[in-house]
Design a protein around this motif. Structure first.
Motif, mmCIF file in Angstrom:
data_model
loop_
_atom_site.group_PDB
_atom_site.id
_atom_site.type_symbol
_atom_site.label_atom_id
_atom_site.label_comp_id
_atom_site.label_asym_id
_atom_site.label_seq_id
_atom_site.Cartn_x
_atom_site.Cartn_y
_atom_site.Cartn_z
ATOM 1 N N ARG A 12 0.814 -1.222 0.000
ATOM 2 C CA ARG A 12 0.000 0.000 0.000
ATOM 3 C C ARG A 12 0.846 1.270 0.000
ATOM 4 O O ARG A 12 0.432 2.315 -0.475
ATOM 5 C CB ARG A 12 -0.966 -0.007 1.187
ATOM 6 N N ILE A 106 5.408 -18.601 9.713
ATOM 7 C CA ILE A 106 5.736 -17.337 9.030
ATOM 8 C C ILE A 106 6.436 -16.383 9.996
ATOM 9 O O ILE A 106 6.122 -16.365 11.188
ATOM 10 C CB ILE A 106 4.446 -16.693 8.448
ATOM 11 N N VAL A 108 7.885 -12.131 9.786
ATOM 12 C CA VAL A 108 8.165 -10.894 9.044
ATOM 13 C C VAL A 108 9.072 -10.032 9.921
ATOM 14 O O VAL A 108 8.815 -9.884 11.127
ATOM 15 C CB VAL A 108 6.852 -10.157 8.695
ATOM 16 N N ARG A 113 6.680 -5.107 9.448
ATOM 17 C CA ARG A 113 5.355 -5.576 9.899
ATOM 18 C C ARG A 113 4.288 -4.503 9.713
ATOM 19 O O ARG A 113 4.580 -3.315 9.745
ATOM 20 C CB ARG A 113 5.418 -5.977 11.374
ATOM 21 N N GLY A 114 3.058 -4.936 9.495
ATOM 22 C CA GLY A 114 1.926 -4.008 9.346
ATOM 23 C C GLY A 114 1.896 -3.303 8.005
ATOM 24 O O GLY A 114 1.178 -2.331 7.821
ATOM 25 N N ARG A 115 2.690 -3.809 7.046
ATOM 26 C CA ARG A 115 2.756 -3.150 5.737
ATOM 27 C C ARG A 115 2.254 -4.063 4.614
ATOM 28 O O ARG A 115 2.318 -3.709 3.451
ATOM 29 C CB ARG A 115 4.200 -2.710 5.468
ATOM 30 N N GLY A 116 1.812 -5.247 4.976
ATOM 31 C CA GLY A 116 1.233 -6.144 3.975
ATOM 32 C C GLY A 116 2.131 -7.288 3.541
ATOM 33 O O GLY A 116 1.745 -8.086 2.688
ATOM 34 N N GLY A 118 3.191 -9.932 5.382
ATOM 35 C CA GLY A 118 2.621 -11.204 5.841
ATOM 36 C C GLY A 118 1.453 -11.625 4.953
ATOM 37 O O GLY A 118 1.355 -12.782 4.537
ATOM 38 N N SER A 119 0.586 -10.667 4.612
ATOM 39 C CA SER A 119 -0.561 -10.981 3.731
ATOM 40 C C SER A 119 -0.075 -11.467 2.367
ATOM 41 O O SER A 119 -0.647 -12.406 1.798
ATOM 42 C CB SER A 119 -1.436 -9.737 3.523
ATOM 43 N N ASN A 146 -0.780 -14.039 20.730
ATOM 44 C CA ASN A 146 -0.339 -13.350 19.507
ATOM 45 C C ASN A 146 -1.565 -12.739 18.793
ATOM 46 O O ASN A 146 -1.997 -13.190 17.724
ATOM 47 C CB ASN A 146 0.396 -14.344 18.597
ATOM 48 N N ARG A 151 -5.518 -11.870 14.326
ATOM 49 C CA ARG A 151 -6.428 -10.971 13.600
ATOM 50 C C ARG A 151 -6.147 -11.040 12.100
ATOM 51 O O ARG A 151 -7.043 -11.073 11.266
ATOM 52 C CB ARG A 151 -6.250 -9.545 14.122
ATOM 53 N N TYR A 153 -4.825 -13.607 10.435
ATOM 54 C CA TYR A 153 -5.285 -14.898 9.913
ATOM 55 C C TYR A 153 -6.811 -14.885 9.725
ATOM 56 O O TYR A 153 -7.325 -15.386 8.730
ATOM 57 C CB TYR A 153 -4.861 -16.040 10.846
ATOM 58 N N ARG A 155 -8.658 -12.276 9.196
ATOM 59 C CA ARG A 155 -8.986 -11.401 8.064
ATOM 60 C C ARG A 155 -8.818 -12.155 6.734
ATOM 61 O O ARG A 155 -9.571 -11.949 5.784
ATOM 62 C CB ARG A 155 -8.089 -10.149 8.085
HETATM 63 C C1 LIG Z 1 2.303 -12.168 12.319
HETATM 64 C C2 LIG Z 1 3.133 -11.542 11.200
HETATM 65 C C3 LIG Z 1 3.700 -12.666 10.354
HETATM 66 C C4 LIG Z 1 2.211 -10.653 10.329
HETATM 67 O O1 LIG Z 1 2.946 -10.116 9.262
HETATM 68 P P1 LIG Z 1 2.686 -8.605 8.751
HETATM 69 O O2 LIG Z 1 3.581 -8.392 7.606
HETATM 70 O O3 LIG Z 1 2.777 -7.674 9.888
HETATM 71 O O4 LIG Z 1 1.165 -8.727 8.258
HETATM 72 P P2 LIG Z 1 0.355 -7.658 7.369
HETATM 73 O O5 LIG Z 1 1.070 -6.363 7.335
HETATM 74 O O6 LIG Z 1 0.019 -8.313 6.100
HETATM 75 O O7 LIG Z 1 -0.980 -7.513 8.183
HETATM 76 C C5 LIG Z 1 -0.923 -7.078 9.518
HETATM 77 C C6 LIG Z 1 -1.835 -5.900 9.726
HETATM 78 O O8 LIG Z 1 -1.361 -4.736 9.080
HETATM 79 C C7 LIG Z 1 -2.369 -4.220 8.189
HETATM 80 N N1 LIG Z 1 -1.703 -3.733 6.998
HETATM 81 C C8 LIG Z 1 -1.434 -4.371 5.879
HETATM 82 N N2 LIG Z 1 -0.789 -3.552 5.021
HETATM 83 C C9 LIG Z 1 -0.647 -2.371 5.644
HETATM 84 C C10 LIG Z 1 -0.060 -1.127 5.302
HETATM 85 N N3 LIG Z 1 0.552 -0.927 4.121
HETATM 86 N N4 LIG Z 1 -0.090 -0.151 6.217
HETATM 87 C C11 LIG Z 1 -0.689 -0.341 7.409
HETATM 88 N N5 LIG Z 1 -1.254 -1.488 7.777
HETATM 89 C C12 LIG Z 1 -1.231 -2.508 6.910
HETATM 90 C C13 LIG Z 1 -3.237 -5.375 7.888
HETATM 91 O O9 LIG Z 1 -4.541 -4.937 7.518
HETATM 92 C C14 LIG Z 1 -3.206 -6.082 9.182
HETATM 93 O O10 LIG Z 1 -4.095 -5.401 10.024
HETATM 94 P P3 LIG Z 1 -4.875 -6.168 11.142
HETATM 95 O O11 LIG Z 1 -3.885 -6.427 12.232
HETATM 96 O O12 LIG Z 1 -5.948 -5.224 11.549
HETATM 97 O O13 LIG Z 1 -5.376 -7.422 10.485
HETATM 98 C C15 LIG Z 1 4.271 -10.665 11.766
HETATM 99 O O14 LIG Z 1 3.710 -9.720 12.627
HETATM 100 C C16 LIG Z 1 5.350 -11.433 12.523
HETATM 101 O O15 LIG Z 1 6.262 -11.974 11.931
HETATM 102 N N6 LIG Z 1 5.270 -11.467 13.860
HETATM 103 C C17 LIG Z 1 6.266 -12.095 14.690
HETATM 104 C C18 LIG Z 1 6.362 -13.597 14.477
HETATM 105 C C19 LIG Z 1 5.013 -14.236 14.525
HETATM 106 O O16 LIG Z 1 4.196 -13.893 15.366
HETATM 107 N N7 LIG Z 1 4.794 -15.191 13.605
HETATM 108 C C20 LIG Z 1 3.527 -15.876 13.512
HETATM 109 C C21 LIG Z 1 3.481 -17.019 14.434
HETATM 110 S S1 LIG Z 1 1.876 -17.819 14.362
#
Ligand SMILES: CC(C)(COP(=O)(O)OP(=O)(O)OC[C@H]1O[C@@H](n2cnc3c(N)ncnc32)[C@H](O)[C@@H]1OP(=O)(O)O)[C@@H](O)C(=O)NCCC(=O)NCCS
Length: 208
Positions: A12, A106, A108, A113-116, A118-119, A146, A151, A153, A155
């Motif tokens: 995004r 997974i 990130v 994180r929070g930038r898409g 993981g998605s 966690n 949240r 997953y 979504r």
């Molecule tokens: C869990 C994890 C893998 C998620 O990865 P991520 O890259 O942060 O995931 P995303 O950015 O795709 O989505 C996370 C959130 O950010 C939001 N988001 C996605 N793109 C975004 C952007 N460009 N700007 C702001 N927010 C965004 C998503 O909507 C999502 O929001 P939500 O929390 O309300 O659902 C990551 O946080 C991580 O590695 N955590 C530590 C290790 C871990 O917990 N692993 C999983 C074990 S089960």
């Protein structure tokens, strides 16, 4: 062979991200990522000394995913230098009666994180699983604490199937429940109340 060809995604914020199968050159970045994750995230299963830190052994395990039909090891890389923003490993059950089921892990990197990212990793893996000859259901285990990951997953369509109380022991007297979630990837077989993943018409270059 479970090699996933590079798919470009635009986050995004406009960052171009490539999701692809990991290769040998990714190993040092991935070992460093594992170490950072273990030091900084309270939601990792393995301790630092339990991680594969020997580059040759790490490479062997990682590259085995590329030649195994039921496994895949994905990286999300950014920039000309191929910085590794995240990784995902998935494998389907080893036995015939489990070959319909895959599970994944997974990570990130914190700044991404929070930038898409993981998605992007999960949706690429689910597209692969949907086209896989045996995989029907993709599962994960998650620390109950966690909340952000759960949240995300939800979504994406994962449904909570079970909670195992005190399944993870973080230290003396310190336990965490383990949450099991799943999504189906083949049409017409998901039990009532479950979700089936829909492959986007053009997986590449959709904003995440
Ligand atoms: C869990 C994890 C893998 C998620 O990865 P991520 O890259 O942060 O995931 P995303 O950015 O795709 O989505 C996370 C959130 O950010 C939001 N988001 C996605 N793109 C975004 C952007 N460009 N700007 C702001 N927010 C965004 C998503 O909507 C999502 O929001 P939500 O929390 O309300 O659902 C990551 O946080 C991580 O590695 N955590 C530590 C290790 C871990 O917990 N692993 C999983 C074990 S089960």
């Amino acid at each position: 062979m479970a090699i996933i060809s590079p798919i470009t995604r635009t986050l995004r914020d406009g960052t171009r991200l490539v999701v692809r199968s990991a290769d040998e050159a990714d190993a040092p970045g991935l070992i460093a990522l594992n170490e950072r994750m273990t030091r900084t995230s309270p939601h990792m299963l393995r301790d630092l000394e339990e991680q594969d830190r020997d580059p040759a052994e790490f490479c062997r395990v990682m590259l085995a995913h590329n030649v195994h039909p039921g496994k895949a090891f994905l990286v999300a890389v950014v920039g000309a230098g191929g910085e590794c923003a995240g990784r995902l490993a998935v494998r389907c059950g080893q036995w015939r009666r489990l070959a319909h089921r895959a599970e994944f892990g997974i990570s990130v990197d914190q700044p991404w994180r929070g930038r898409g990212v993981g998605s992007a990793l999960i949706s690429t893996m689910l597209d692969w699983a949907a086209a896989h000859p045996t995989i029907e259901k993709v599962c994960l285990s998650c620390f109950a604490t966690n909340v952000g990951a759960r949240r995300l997953y939800e979504r994406l369509g994962f449904i909570e199937e079970a909670v195992f109380p005190k399944h993870i022991r973080q230290g003396p007297g310190q336990y965490v429940d383990d949450v099991q979630m799943a999504i189906w990837v083949k049409a017409g077989i998901a039990p009532e109340g479950h979700t089936t993943w829909t492959v986007a018409p053009s997986a590449s270059d959709g904003p995440m």
